[in-house]
Design a protein around this motif. Structure first.
Motif, mmCIF file in Angstrom:
data_model
loop_
_atom_site.group_PDB
_atom_site.id
_atom_site.type_symbol
_atom_site.label_atom_id
_atom_site.label_comp_id
_atom_site.label_asym_id
_atom_site.label_seq_id
_atom_site.Cartn_x
_atom_site.Cartn_y
_atom_site.Cartn_z
ATOM 1 N N TYR A 77 -12.245 43.012 -14.382
ATOM 2 C CA TYR A 77 -11.848 42.023 -13.377
ATOM 3 C C TYR A 77 -11.321 40.788 -14.091
ATOM 4 C CZ TYR A 77 -15.616 44.737 -11.124
ATOM 5 O OH TYR A 77 -16.440 45.735 -10.683
ATOM 6 N N PRO A 78 -10.617 39.916 -13.374
ATOM 7 C CA PRO A 78 -10.359 38.581 -13.927
ATOM 8 C C PRO A 78 -11.691 37.873 -14.193
ATOM 9 C CG PRO A 78 -9.059 38.973 -11.929
ATOM 10 C CD PRO A 78 -10.045 40.077 -12.014
ATOM 11 N N ILE A 79 -11.686 36.899 -15.103
ATOM 12 C CA ILE A 79 -12.903 36.133 -15.400
ATOM 13 C C ILE A 79 -13.345 35.416 -14.118
ATOM 14 C CG2 ILE A 79 -13.843 34.196 -16.712
ATOM 15 C CD1 ILE A 79 -13.477 36.736 -18.347
ATOM 16 N N THR A 80 -14.614 35.566 -13.790
ATOM 17 C CA THR A 80 -15.134 34.970 -12.545
ATOM 18 C C THR A 80 -15.625 33.552 -12.798
ATOM 19 O OG1 THR A 80 -17.386 35.773 -12.905
ATOM 20 C CG2 THR A 80 -15.843 37.254 -11.757
ATOM 21 N N GLN A 81 -15.902 32.853 -11.694
ATOM 22 C CA GLN A 81 -16.404 31.486 -11.812
ATOM 23 C C GLN A 81 -17.760 31.462 -12.520
ATOM 24 O OE1 GLN A 81 -16.189 29.178 -8.154
ATOM 25 N NE2 GLN A 81 -14.402 30.340 -7.441
ATOM 26 N N ALA A 82 -18.634 32.439 -12.226
ATOM 27 C CA ALA A 82 -19.949 32.477 -12.878
ATOM 28 C C ALA A 82 -19.806 32.721 -14.371
ATOM 29 C CB ALA A 82 -20.818 33.561 -12.230
ATOM 30 N N GLN A 83 -18.921 33.620 -14.749
ATOM 31 C CA GLN A 83 -18.720 33.904 -16.178
ATOM 32 C C GLN A 83 -18.113 32.698 -16.883
ATOM 33 O OE1 GLN A 83 -16.307 37.396 -15.607
ATOM 34 N NE2 GLN A 83 -18.042 38.811 -15.734
ATOM 35 N N TRP A 84 -17.204 32.021 -16.221
ATOM 36 C CA TRP A 84 -16.636 30.815 -16.803
ATOM 37 C C TRP A 84 -17.726 29.778 -17.061
ATOM 38 C CZ3 TRP A 84 -12.045 28.948 -18.689
ATOM 39 C CH2 TRP A 84 -11.969 27.563 -18.859
ATOM 40 N N ASP A 114 -19.286 32.768 -6.924
ATOM 41 C CA ASP A 114 -19.562 33.166 -8.307
ATOM 42 C C ASP A 114 -18.761 34.406 -8.719
ATOM 43 O OD1 ASP A 114 -21.216 31.102 -8.839
ATOM 44 O OD2 ASP A 114 -23.094 32.226 -8.684
ATOM 45 N N ARG A 115 -18.455 35.258 -7.709
ATOM 46 C CA ARG A 115 -17.712 36.483 -8.015
ATOM 47 C C ARG A 115 -16.218 36.343 -7.720
ATOM 48 N NH1 ARG A 115 -18.019 41.274 -6.601
ATOM 49 N NH2 ARG A 115 -18.110 42.145 -8.711
ATOM 50 N N ARG A 116 -15.799 35.172 -7.339
ATOM 51 C CA ARG A 116 -14.360 34.940 -7.191
ATOM 52 C C ARG A 116 -13.774 34.595 -8.558
ATOM 53 N NH1 ARG A 116 -12.603 32.375 -1.556
ATOM 54 N NH2 ARG A 116 -14.317 33.085 -0.223
ATOM 55 N N PRO A 117 -12.478 34.876 -8.747
ATOM 56 C CA PRO A 117 -11.876 34.517 -10.040
ATOM 57 C C PRO A 117 -11.896 33.010 -10.249
ATOM 58 C CG PRO A 117 -10.446 35.982 -8.779
ATOM 59 C CD PRO A 117 -11.523 35.538 -7.851
ATOM 60 N N VAL A 118 -12.134 32.607 -11.479
ATOM 61 C CA VAL A 118 -11.973 31.194 -11.808
ATOM 62 C C VAL A 118 -10.477 30.900 -11.803
ATOM 63 C CG1 VAL A 118 -11.884 31.519 -14.323
ATOM 64 C CG2 VAL A 118 -12.686 29.346 -13.372
ATOM 65 N N GLU A 119 -10.094 29.746 -11.272
ATOM 66 C CA GLU A 119 -8.688 29.346 -11.271
ATOM 67 C C GLU A 119 -8.591 27.874 -11.655
ATOM 68 O OE1 GLU A 119 -8.897 27.682 -8.289
ATOM 69 O OE2 GLU A 119 -10.361 28.927 -7.264
ATOM 70 N N GLN A 120 -7.396 27.366 -11.591
ATOM 71 C CA GLN A 120 -7.107 26.018 -12.088
ATOM 72 C C GLN A 120 -7.504 25.896 -13.571
ATOM 73 O OE1 GLN A 120 -6.480 22.931 -8.707
ATOM 74 N NE2 GLN A 120 -8.675 23.038 -9.126
#
Length: 830
Positions: free
Chosen positions: A621-628, A657-663
């Motif tokens: 997956y794309p890097i998630t907000q939690a992983q970031w 937390d499982r949405r992709p991190v953006e910005q």
């Protein structure tokens, strides 16, 4: 001997040979890697080259001088001169110690070979009469009554200049020393007008000719000399792809129209059937005169074919073969030599990195079956050599050392029989990115034990101890490599590095053959090795997950459901944080970009070009907000930049937390990868554009990895807009949690839509000049911009295609649909 003057030589020729030996013996037996200067082959223009070949004068070094030589076959791996090391006063008490491995002149019997090629050392008159002929001048002056009448003659100069074409393909890396020895052997004699070296690149289907350390590609026709006094020698094992495709033979045949071109083959004739020569016609070739071009060589036996065949004299690296070849080249006519006749195309199988047939599947056979197959085909000396090598670490210099010491009657091709037998694989512990001569190898599981069991116990002990003792006692003044040799009396507690464990693995195999308490020691060592191998990612270590991918037609209707499996590993990021899941992407070749007839495609997606990508791992997956947040909060891992704990616009929402991190801008994505690498000990980075598109397509050539179109049920994008004939769908206007839509055939999710994903490349306006090996394209690009791939939640379907590429803003720009995923490359996986 009354009435006859006693002499200690038989004739003038033998006297000349004795004088020559006295002058040149020191050059022949000296190690070829002694301190020497390098010269670049790329500095000479064609004009200079032609002037030199036309007989403009000889440049012979003064007596005792040694000509500078080019690097051995691979200029990027040149061994630099080093100071002579002092012998160790003591040996460390731990189980392993750094040592040097000696490696003398690589060509066998160099003195005998030098004598064998004496017929090529003739001198011939030059083209310009600019040397005073004293005898004729005296005669003419006397006839003129004392009036000076000067007479000139062409000076005598060396007859031939030699051009060595050193084959450079992955299997040939194993013979870099032979290539260097060949170069040095010809240069030290002083027999030739000039000796030049070219790299003959045969690793791909098309052969290329490269010059000098700068690797400048040259047209083969530029090597043709008007005076016709050039001799081409190709050192090769004929295992490269260009030999299989026929391109290499065609290139050499082009040179052979004007010049003699000879193949110096590394292997003896009995091994040719394992190379591209397996379909060759073997016939004697007869030369009508000295230095005859290949095109006018006569075939000694009748041919029952009307096909046009390329003709190549061929010889092996032995004094007898060198002697036959030298007489063939220098003879006045009628001399013959073994030749190979090849058609324009050759049939064969593709060869792997170490030269074995890729079609073979060693993993599917038991160790007993693999060994039995080797013993059936191998020569007697190769069988014995395999037993010798079972007791030593399989590092090429160590293998050669063991061969010379314990089986001195064997030749280099016997080592090739073992190395290319299919019994050998790269070791799990081998350094990443090591070339063939520097890598560590091992027998396939079970093979070493079978070989040791079939070898006398006493001999195994002698080999095992003897190699270690010899290396410890003979290091310091030769060309060398650093290694660790096991000391069985040392402490096992010190065997913690991969290098130590690599040698310990050999220790364990030998100790187990002794039985008793030694078998217990072997078991302890093997357990340590096993534990470390579990820490190193291997195919056996990977996990497997099942999934289903879907294909649709232009109307968005599902036409096929395909159940598949993917391999992966997980990287823990902290308690309560979803691990980073990295999916194995098998290497392969694909067409990158879009064809002109693809709907709504753009010029920057062209030209379509073939790219070959090696194995790698990519985030599921794309890097998630939690992983970031897990990595951004680790300030102790900081490399260069601070990171916002959560820069995402769509945070504080359900399942955020499982949405992709953006910005996330490009520099922050690079910092994330650097911190992740520091945390895990593995190298993580952004994917190249080629890797991203290859992974996205997953073997498809359609606009989307689902087929001719996508729908709002298959991906998160602006589904209110249609691409083909599919119905309109939902426009969600925000990111969605990763993994809720269908994956592609590699098991990757969200490659179409959700967030645009950053790549490592700099931006280029099209694919003209793009790399074909899957690497990031950095050179000559816009350093302020990088490609974004895959489209996003806010894009219409046109901008979510597999081939779409856009940048829009600078690298430091952030937007609520800018995200990324990571890749990781291992040399010992898949």
């Amino acid at each position: 001997m009354e009435g006859k003057k006693a002499i200690w030589w038989e004739d003038e020729r033998e006297m000349a040979e004795l004088i020559w030996c006295a002058a040149y013996l020191d050059r022949i037996i000296a190690p070829w890697s002694m301190e020497q200067s390098e010269q670049s082959e790329a500095t000479s223009s064609n004009d200079k080259e032609d002037n030199r070949s036309s007989g403009s004068g000889e440049k012979t070094p003064p007596p005792g001088a040694i000509e500078s030589t080019l690097p051995v076959a691979y200029p990027e791996n040149i061994d630099r001169p080093m100071q002579t090391s002092q012998k160790r006063d003591s040996v460390e008490s731990d189980r392993s110690s750094p040592v040097r491995v000696p490696d003398p002149f690589p060509i066998p019997e160099p003195t005998a070979i030098s004598k064998a090629i004496l017929p090529l050392a003739r001198r011939v008159p030059g083209l310009r009469a600019d040397e005073l002929d004293i005898e004729v001048t005296v005669e003419r002056t006397a006839e003129a009554g004392g009036l000076p009448m000067l007479a000139f003659r062409p000076p005598l100069e060396r007859w031939l200049e030699v051009h060595l074409l050193i084959d450079r393909s992955p299997p040939m890396e194993f013979w870099g020393d032979l290539a260097g020895g060949m170069t040095t052997l010809f240069r030290w004699q002083g027999f030739f007008r000039d000796v030049r070296v070219w790299w003959f690149e045969t690793g791909e289907n098309e052969a290329r000719l490269l010059s000098g350390a700068g690797q400048i590609e040259r047209n083969p026709r530029s090597l043709v000399a008007p005076s016709g006094n050039r001799l081409f020698i190709v050192l090769t094992d004929t295992l490269g792809k260009a030999w299989r495709s026929g391109s290499a033979f065609a290139t050499l045949a082009d040179l052979g129209k004007e010049h003699p071109v000879t193949i110096a083959h590394i292997f003896p004739q009995e091994l040719w059937q394992r190379t591209a020569l397996e379909g060759a016609i073997l016939r004697p070739l007869i030369a009508p005169g000295p230095a005859s071009a290949n095109a006018i060589l006569q075939v000694g036996e009748r041919l029952r074919t009307k096909q046009i065949l390329y003709r190549f004299p061929i010889f092996n690296l032995s004094p007898a073969h060198f002697a036959t070849w030298a007489k063939f080249i220098a003879g006045s006519g009628g001399n013959s030599i073994q030749g190979v006749l090849m058609g324009a195309k050759t049939a064969g199988v593709n060869m792997g990195e170490t030269g074995e047939e890729e079609a073979a599947a060693p993993e599917a056979e038991s160790p007993e079956e693999l060994l039995r197959g080797f013993l059936i085909d191998a020569s007697p000396l190769a069988r014995e050599l395999a037993k010798v090598l079972a007791a030593v670490p399989l590092i090429p210099p160590v293998m050669r050392l063991a061969q010379r010491r314990f089986l001195p009657d064997s030749k280099h091709w016997h080592l090739a029989e073992v190395f290319f037998s299919g019994l050998v694989e790269k070791s799990t512990f081998s350094p990443e990115g090591a070339t063939v001569p520097d890598a560590w190898y091992d027998f396939y599981p079970g093979i070493r034990q079978l070989l040791l069991a079939d070898s006398a116990n006493r001999r195994t002990i002698d080999i095992w101890r003897g190699i270690g003792d010899y290396i410890r006692d003979h290091y310091g003044e030769f060309r060398d490599f650093s290694a660790l040799i096991p000391n069985p009396q040392g402490s096992l507690a010190d065997a913690v590095s991969d290098r130590s464990l690599y040698f310990a693995e050999v220790d364990a195999a030998v100790l187990r053959t002794w039985g008793g308490e030694y078998a217990d020691i072997a078991q302890n060592i093997e357990e340590r090795v096993r534990q470390r191998k579990q820490e190193i990612l291997t195919p056996e270590k990977l996990l497997k997950f099942p999934f289903e991918t879907i294909y649709v037609n232009k109307r968005g209707e599902i036409t096929k459901r395909e159940p598949l499996e993917a391999y992966y590993y997980q990287e823990p990021l902290g308690e309560g944080i979803e691990p980073l899941t990295m999916v194995a992407i098998p290497g392969g070749t694909f067409l990158m970009g879009s064809p002109p007839n693809e709907k709504d495609s753009f010029k920057d997606e062209r030209p379509e070009h073939e790219v070959t990508v090696s194995n790698f791992f990519m985030g599921k997956y794309p890097i998630t907000q939690a992983q970031w947040k897990a990595i951004a909060s680790r300030t102790d891992l900081k490399v260069e930049k601070d990171l916002d704990l959560n820069p995402a616009y769509f945070k504080d929402r359900p399942d955020s937390d499982r949405r992709p991190v953006e910005q996330v801008n490009w520099d922050h994505a690079i910092e994330f990868c650097a911190r992740l690498s520091k945390l895990t000990g593995r190298e993580y980075r952004l994917p190249s554009e080629a890797e991203w598109e290859y992974a996205c397509r997953a073997g498809t050539t359609t606009p989307f990895y689902f087929g001719e179109t996508i729908t709002g049920e298959l991906a998160n994008y602006n589904a209110s807009r249609i691409y083909a004939e599919e119905p309109k769908g939902e426009y969600r206007q925000q990111t969605t949690p990763v993994g809720q839509f269908h994956p592609n055939a590699f098991g990757l999710y969200d490659m179409h839509g959700n967030v645009r994903e950053r790549c490592a490349d700099t931006w280029h306006d099209n694919y003209d000049g793009a790399p074909t090996d899957g690497s990031p394209w950095i050179e000559n690009g816009n350093d302020n911009r990088s490609p974004l791939r895959g489209g996003s939640w806010g894009f219409n379907p046109t901008f979510c295609r597999s081939a779409i590429r856009n940048y829009f803003d600078r690298r430091d720009y952030r937007d609520n649909d800018y995200g990324f995923r990571v890749v990781c490359v291992f040399g010992r996986t898949l």
